[in-house]
Every structure is written in structure tokens, then in C-alpha cells.
Scaffold this active site. Structure first.
Site, PDB file in Angstrom:
ATOM      1  N   HIS A  73       0.863  -1.298  -0.074  1.00  0.00           N
ATOM      2  CA  HIS A  73       0.068   0.148  -0.004  1.00  0.00           C
ATOM      3  C   HIS A  73       0.971   1.269  -0.164  1.00  0.00           C
ATOM      4  O   HIS A  73       1.898   1.204   0.513  1.00  0.00           O
ATOM      5  CB  HIS A  73      -1.004  -0.072   0.994  1.00  0.00           C
ATOM      6  CG  HIS A  73      -0.552  -0.116   2.444  1.00  0.00           C
ATOM      7  ND1 HIS A  73       0.096   1.143   3.074  1.00  0.00           N
ATOM      8  CD2 HIS A  73      -0.316  -0.956   3.512  1.00  0.00           C
ATOM      9  CE1 HIS A  73       0.571   0.960   4.447  1.00  0.00           C
ATOM     10  NE2 HIS A  73       0.437  -0.385   4.694  1.00  0.00           N
ATOM     11  N   ASP A  75      -0.169   4.444   1.132  1.00  0.00           N
ATOM     12  CA  ASP A  75      -0.403   5.365   2.097  1.00  0.00           C
ATOM     13  C   ASP A  75       0.369   5.117   3.491  1.00  0.00           C
ATOM     14  O   ASP A  75       0.680   3.905   3.756  1.00  0.00           O
ATOM     15  CB  ASP A  75      -1.956   5.552   2.464  1.00  0.00           C
ATOM     16  CG  ASP A  75      -2.738   4.014   2.996  1.00  0.00           C
ATOM     17  OD1 ASP A  75      -2.316   3.131   2.146  1.00  0.00           O
ATOM     18  OD2 ASP A  75      -3.289   4.293   3.771  1.00  0.00           O
ATOM     19  N   ASP A 105       6.305   0.519   7.097  1.00  0.00           N
ATOM     20  CA  ASP A 105       4.816   0.372   6.852  1.00  0.00           C
ATOM     21  C   ASP A 105       4.498   1.276   5.799  1.00  0.00           C
ATOM     22  O   ASP A 105       3.848   2.310   6.025  1.00  0.00           O
ATOM     23  CB  ASP A 105       4.196   0.297   8.159  1.00  0.00           C
ATOM     24  CG  ASP A 105       2.680   0.073   7.844  1.00  0.00           C
ATOM     25  OD1 ASP A 105       2.326  -0.576   7.003  1.00  0.00           O
ATOM     26  OD2 ASP A 105       2.127   0.598   8.794  1.00  0.00           O
ATOM     27  N   GLU A 137      -5.049   2.138   2.635  1.00  0.00           N
ATOM     28  CA  GLU A 137      -5.023   0.594   3.569  1.00  0.00           C
ATOM     29  C   GLU A 137      -5.204   1.068   5.074  1.00  0.00           C
ATOM     30  O   GLU A 137      -5.850   0.428   5.839  1.00  0.00           O
ATOM     31  CB  GLU A 137      -3.781  -0.157   3.326  1.00  0.00           C
ATOM     32  CG  GLU A 137      -3.556  -1.466   4.087  1.00  0.00           C
ATOM     33  CD  GLU A 137      -3.232  -1.445   5.489  1.00  0.00           C
ATOM     34  OE1 GLU A 137      -3.136  -2.565   6.107  1.00  0.00           O
ATOM     35  OE2 GLU A 137      -2.687  -0.203   6.018  1.00  0.00           O
ATOM     36  N   GLU A 138      -4.678   2.174   5.439  1.00  0.00           N
ATOM     37  CA  GLU A 138      -4.449   2.706   6.759  1.00  0.00           C
ATOM     38  C   GLU A 138      -6.005   2.897   7.206  1.00  0.00           C
ATOM     39  O   GLU A 138      -6.279   3.031   8.436  1.00  0.00           O
ATOM     40  CB  GLU A 138      -3.621   3.782   6.980  1.00  0.00           C
ATOM     41  CG  GLU A 138      -2.045   3.450   6.591  1.00  0.00           C
ATOM     42  CD  GLU A 138      -1.574   2.414   7.679  1.00  0.00           C
ATOM     43  OE1 GLU A 138      -2.119   1.992   8.686  1.00  0.00           O
ATOM     44  OE2 GLU A 138      -0.333   1.865   7.541  1.00  0.00           O
ATOM     45  N   GLU A 165       3.494  -6.722   4.020  1.00  0.00           N
ATOM     46  CA  GLU A 165       3.609  -5.789   5.369  1.00  0.00           C
ATOM     47  C   GLU A 165       4.710  -6.388   6.234  1.00  0.00           C
ATOM     48  O   GLU A 165       5.385  -7.596   5.940  1.00  0.00           O
ATOM     49  CB  GLU A 165       2.305  -6.199   6.106  1.00  0.00           C
ATOM     50  CG  GLU A 165       1.216  -5.691   5.377  1.00  0.00           C
ATOM     51  CD  GLU A 165       0.857  -4.071   5.935  1.00  0.00           C
ATOM     52  OE1 GLU A 165       1.747  -3.305   6.489  1.00  0.00           O
ATOM     53  OE2 GLU A 165      -0.032  -3.460   5.250  1.00  0.00           O
ATOM     54  N   HIS A 359       3.919   2.974  12.302  1.00  0.00           N
ATOM     55  CA  HIS A 359       3.187   4.047  13.102  1.00  0.00           C
ATOM     56  C   HIS A 359       3.923   5.006  14.146  1.00  0.00           C
ATOM     57  O   HIS A 359       3.285   5.811  14.708  1.00  0.00           O
ATOM     58  CB  HIS A 359       1.804   3.597  13.542  1.00  0.00           C
ATOM     59  CG  HIS A 359       0.919   2.949  12.645  1.00  0.00           C
ATOM     60  ND1 HIS A 359      -0.343   2.494  12.795  1.00  0.00           N
ATOM     61  CD2 HIS A 359       1.201   2.401  11.370  1.00  0.00           C
ATOM     62  CE1 HIS A 359      -0.920   1.864  11.635  1.00  0.00           C
ATOM     63  NE2 HIS A 359       0.081   1.791  10.823  1.00  0.00           N
TER      64      HIS A 359
END
Length: 386
Positions: A73, A75, A105, A137-138, A165, A359
Site C-alpha cells: 500500500h 499510504d 509500513d 489501507e490505513e 507488510e 506508526h
């Protein structure tokens, strides 16, 4: 002349695009389109409804069935409120680590698959590599389903998918499903001294939230200890709530969001139906005795299914062959792997970096992990060239 990048150079380019989920990712998508075109590879955009974001997929090698998808992903999560030691969108190397938002990530895996495009294009592939880049995705794995559907309707059908991931290059064969439900409670507003004439949206929301917590405790008590997840049961949790206007006014409205993490074999639909039954039988009748127009609305705003273990799954077999990892690994975070699997594509999660860094401020990926990912992709190219 076609551009070539090392994995680290490609990661620096990708990190430089501030593709926070609240912003557009089109600059990154355009960069990838042009990069692929420079190597003679056509790609397909799959825009979202607003036209401000898009997924992208492409095929390298022969246009045949039974290829392998490499999926990431684009984003990333926000950086606001986090104490970063350097610009989050400028890759920084220090002490064997690469720092920047998305390094782990999951732009690290995207960098690996894109940097390897020249090698893929030069290899005598007998089965294709499908490159897939999604968005949002987030926000609940929103961008992958239309991308996957477009891939399957637009060309050869892949047999397997590797979703990169961060797994420290371990082969993840199962994970929980993730879903978000928005619950809106419509009450009847009166002065708080006239309690019997009103319907408190907050009080009824509290009853629903308590029901969610009770169900999670029941799930804990009946959990399968053999399930290699921590925790090994479905959780239902309210993390966001808003309602009311003043302490002495009975709240007319209350909204909250339910986060559901389902173990394989359970679904969002199953739990939403149970919640709707509880609301219908236990909450709304008392509300509507006071005023018929009161009630509760439940809306699914995101839903990504669990990834279930596959008996003799071809994706698992491939990933174990390429990594040498033979352990049994399951995780509780969600990915887009379940969305590929539900469309009949054997899927695993396997990518560089640790989820512990995802994150976080000063997010990083170890250079050694990026190197391990390069070996994985190189071995994949060789495997598909036989």
C-alpha cells in the site's frame, strides 16, 4: 535511458512523497507509472471515486495465468503529534537503519519490488510478476478491493499473492480480520430534570458499548488456546465516541465507532448481525416507547476479512522456499491479504521490517532487513524463470 535505482534509493524516492491517507497519492503513482514505462512496462490506474487517489497494477513478464502478485500500500499514517528527530519525509541513514515515515509500513517492500523491475524485465520469466500498489489501507483496506477486481477482469489471473507488510521476513499464514462499524443513536432531547420524558442517546450508546465489552470477555473465556494469535479471540472495541451538548440536556444524538478484530472463521457480518439483533430486541423498544422516531443506525464503514491458513497453500509453499522460514506465524493486525484470498488467490504476508516500528515516531527499517527482502525478490525472479 531507463532509470535504475538501488532498493535504498527507491525507498528514498517513495518516502519523499507525503502520502498520508488524508492526502492524495497521485504524485507517487505518476512517478511509478513513468518509471515502469521507462522499462517498457504498461500499468493500469484504478482511481477512487474522488479522483484524488489511485491504485496501480502492472505485469512484468508473459501475460499468462499462474503468476505471483507482489503487493504494497502507498499510504502512510500521519506524523502530527509525534516527536521526530528529523524530517519524516526525507530518508535518513544512521546506525544501520533507514528512518522515515513509511520505511517499515510499508514503502520498504514497495521499494524492493520496484527496484527489481529491471531484473524482472531482463529475466526469462515463464510466469509473470504482478506489481500492485493500493491506497487507503490505513483507513480500513479500502483501496485494494477495486484494484484486485480490476486485475482479475483486465488480464491474466495470478495464482498467488505476497503482501509485503512488515513481518521481519517471516511467513505469516493467518491474521485477524478488521472492520469498523459506525453506530448512530438518535435520542430525544429534554431538560435533564425531565428524565422520564426524554431518550438519552448517550445512555443507550453506553448500553451498546457495554454489550460489546461483555461479548469480548465471553470470547476470551472460550478462546482456542491452540490458535497462535495474541489474543486468540475476536475483540469488539469502541475507541471513538461523541455526543451531547450540555450537562443538563439529555443528549439527542451520540455516535461511536466499533473496531472489530475477527479470528479466522468469524466475520464482520456475523458480529454485525448479533449487534443489530441486540439493538432491535433490547435497546430500541424502550427508546421508542417514549418517541417512535428514536432508534439506532449501524453502518459498516470498513471491512477487511481475516487471512485463514491454507492447507498446502501454494503461496505459503513459495514463501517458505524463498525465505527458508518453516515456523508457524499468525498476527493480530490486519492486511490486504484476506482480500486477495477471498477472491481465490492463495496469499501470505511476508515483508521486511518489524511491525513494532509501524506508526511510530522515528519509524525505521534496518538495512539488513532491506537486504533480506532483496534476496527474497531475487530468488522469486529465479523461481519464476524456471
Amino acid at each position: 535511458m531507463a532509470e535504475r535505482y538501488t532498493a535504498q534509493e527507491m525507498l528514498a524516492r517513495l518516502v519523499s512523497f507525503p502520502t498520508v491517507s488524508s492526502r492524495s497519492n497521485l504524485d507517487l503513482i505518476e512517478f511509478v507509472e513513468n518509471y515502469l514505462a521507462g522499462h517498457g512496462i504498461a500499468s493500469t490506474r484504478v482511481p477512487d471515486a474522488t479522483g484524488t487517489k489511485a491504485a496501480l497494477h502492472a505485469i512484468v513478464g508473459p501475460a499468462l495465468d499462474n503468476g505471483v502478485v507482489l503487493s504494497a500500500h502507498t499510504d502512510v499514517v500521519p506524523v502530527e503529534g509525534q516527536a521526530w528527530s528529523s524530517d519524516p519525509f526525507t530518508l535518513r541513514e544512521a546506525d544501520g537503519r533507514l528512518y522515515g515515515r513509511g520505511t517499515c509500513d510499508m514503502k520498504g517492500f514497495a521499494a524492493l519490488m520496484l527496484a527489481a523491475v529491471p531484473d524482472m524485465a531482463a529475466a526469462p520469466l515463464t510466469r509473470p510478476v504482478h506489481l500492485a500498489l493500493s491506497y487507503d489501507e490505513e483507513l480500513g483496506c479500502l483501496g485494494a478491493p477495486p484494484m484486485i477486481d480490476n486485475m482479475l477482469s483486465d488480464g491474466p489471473r495470478p495464482a498467488m499473492a505476497v503482501i509485503g507488510e512488515p513481518s521481519s521476513m517471516k511467513v505469516i499464514t493467518a491474521h485477524k480480520g478488521t472492520a469498523l462499524l459506525q453506530v448512530s443513536v438518535r435520542g430525544h432531547s429534554v431538560h435533564s430534570s425531565q428524565w422520564d420524558r426524554g431518550v438519552s442517546a448517550i445512555a443507550n450508546a453506553a448500553r451498546i458499548i457495554a454489550w460489546l465489552d461483555d461479548r469480548t470477555r465471553e470470547n476470551r473465556d472460550r478462546a482456542d488456546p491452540g490458535l497462535a494469535m495474541d489474543p486468540p479471540f475476536t475483540t469488539l472495541h469502541c475507541g471513538v465516541i461523541e455526543g451531547g451538548t450540555a450537562a443538563n440536556i439529555m443528549a439527542r444524538s451520540c455516535k461511536f465507532v466499533v473496531d472489530i478484530r475477527t479470528v479466522p472463521g468469524e466475520t464482520r457480518q456475523m458480529w454485525q448481525a448479533r449487534l443489530e439483533g441486540f439493538v432491535r430486541d433490547e435497546i430500541e423498544p424502550a427508546m421508542q416507547q417514549v418517541l417512535a422516531d428514536t432508534g439506532v443506525t449501524i453502518e459498516c464503514i470498513a471491512d477487511s476479512p481475516a487471512l485463514a491458513e491454507e492447507a498446502d497453500g501454494p503461496a505459503e509453499g513459495l514463501a517458505r522456499r524463498l525465505t527458508g522460514d518453516n515456523g508457524r506465524h499468525m498476527v493480530v493486525y490486519g492486511t490486504e491479504a484476506g482480500q486477495f484470498q477471498e477472491r481465490g488467490i492463495s496469499s501470505v504476508v511476508c515483508g521486511p521490517g518489524s511491525i513494532d516500528q509501524a506508526h511510530q515516531p522515528d519509524e525505521f527499517i534496518e538495512i539488513a532487513q532491506l537486504a533480506a527482502g532483496e534476496r527474497f525478490v531475487s530468488r522469486l525472479i529465479a523461481d519464476l524463470s524456471r
